[in-house]
Design a protein around this motif. Sequence first.
Motif, PDB file in Angstrom:
ATOM      1  N   ARG A 116       0.779  -1.060   0.011  1.00 62.26           N
ATOM      2  CA  ARG A 116      -0.009  -0.046  -0.114  1.00 62.26           C
ATOM      3  C   ARG A 116       0.939   1.271  -0.031  1.00 62.26           C
ATOM      4  O   ARG A 116       1.949   1.307   0.484  1.00 62.26           O
ATOM      5  N   TYR A 117       0.421   2.415  -0.555  1.00 56.08           N
ATOM      6  CA  TYR A 117       0.985   3.527  -0.540  1.00 56.08           C
ATOM      7  C   TYR A 117       0.960   4.130   0.929  1.00 56.08           C
ATOM      8  O   TYR A 117       0.139   3.584   1.629  1.00 56.08           O
ATOM      9  N   VAL A 118       2.197   5.164   1.179  1.00 62.36           N
ATOM     10  CA  VAL A 118       2.099   5.592   2.501  1.00 62.36           C
ATOM     11  C   VAL A 118       0.999   7.108   2.324  1.00 62.36           C
ATOM     12  O   VAL A 118       1.280   7.633   1.182  1.00 62.36           O
ATOM     13  N   PRO A 119       0.020   7.217   2.941  1.00 59.72           N
ATOM     14  CA  PRO A 119      -0.851   8.605   2.715  1.00 59.72           C
ATOM     15  C   PRO A 119      -0.066   9.889   3.020  1.00 59.72           C
ATOM     16  O   PRO A 119       0.870   9.881   4.065  1.00 59.72           O
ATOM     17  N   GLN A 120      -0.089  10.637   2.057  1.00 58.15           N
ATOM     18  CA  GLN A 120       0.710  12.058   2.264  1.00 58.15           C
ATOM     19  C   GLN A 120      -0.094  13.149   1.543  1.00 58.15           C
ATOM     20  O   GLN A 120      -0.983  12.776   0.708  1.00 58.15           O
ATOM     21  N   ASP A 121       0.228  14.041   1.493  1.00 59.30           N
ATOM     22  CA  ASP A 121      -0.294  15.562   1.111  1.00 59.30           C
ATOM     23  C   ASP A 121       0.364  15.564  -0.375  1.00 59.30           C
ATOM     24  O   ASP A 121       1.215  14.937  -0.657  1.00 59.30           O
ATOM     25  N   LEU A 122      -0.798  15.837  -1.215  1.00 57.31           N
ATOM     26  CA  LEU A 122      -0.493  16.139  -2.566  1.00 57.31           C
ATOM     27  C   LEU A 122      -1.177  17.595  -2.940  1.00 57.31           C
ATOM     28  O   LEU A 122      -2.116  17.683  -2.510  1.00 57.31           O
TER      29      LEU A 122
END
Length: 340
Positions: free
Chosen positions: A328-334
Amino acid sequence: MLKYNVMCLDNVKETIVLFPVWEIQRHKLFSVTDPKLMKFEKIINDIFSLFGYVAVPDFLPWLHKVLPAFVMKRLFALDRMLALKETFLQFIDEEIEKHRATLDRDNPRDLIDGYLIEMEQRKDDPDNTFVEKDLKLLILDLFIAGSETTSSTLIWMIYYLATYPEAQRKMQAEIDKVLPKGTLATLDDKPRLPYTEAVIHETLRKSAIAAFAVQHMASQDTTLGGYTIPKGTVINSATVFIHHNSHLWDNPDQFRPERWLDDDGKFSPKKDGFFPFSVGKRQCVGEALARMELLIFSTTLLQSLNFAIPPGKTLSLKPEPGNPFFRRYVPQDLLITVRS
């Protein structure tokens, strides 16, 4: 199902959004605060967070023979996973009852309605296999295997495109040329979207969400690559390592959609060393659906939005730690801006 925030800044004309996001409307604030939705989202996230534990006995089946059942449950979170499964099924049970109470047999709304109608029509059939328990398990499969995997792949794609803006610009230019704004892509458009197909395939290769394929068992004694494999041996393939094997891929750690294009710029699928949906008779039954979803969602998002790394921040392209089986991806701001 993803939570998001939207910030409208006075000194800009565009809406600035913190990712993840699925819906955007210019100059409005959104907040996913419905308690039921948040509860459901937590169930799904908790299930995936336990995959790194519960999958271990599947890969090492001999553990069942050397460890007592209560130790297995505690050590590999099997008891917690069973509890989450029951919580999920109870949640779905409520939805099924709502559907049953409002069912219009002449106008089925969704899969649940269709299944309930089929159950009723087959109730006197001695060979009937349509039962409510299977409906609930089917919905569980759809969310765990058929929904979360596709949404995770899309998020990985957007992370890559934000990190490699030139690839994003090429993809958007192709989409703008082929699809007038507001036009949804269809499967008929695929031949005219070679670079988009290349981005999708490169995302599937790089992200390798299912790090390991489903286990198989040797049906007879055999040899492979000089190794003896006795009958009954549990066999698995490490997809993530094959997708990043330098003998199969040039500069495998780079995100490079061009590797999927021939000299004429046409999409050129590669078979060797690429199997995000596994291969053979037991490959993913949802492959066609997933590919269609990825095409439609990615083109729709890139038609209207730009994705970038927020100023002063970095974006990690490493998977979430602690879960070697599902990357899974690491939740981050975009930073997301609406295209003019």
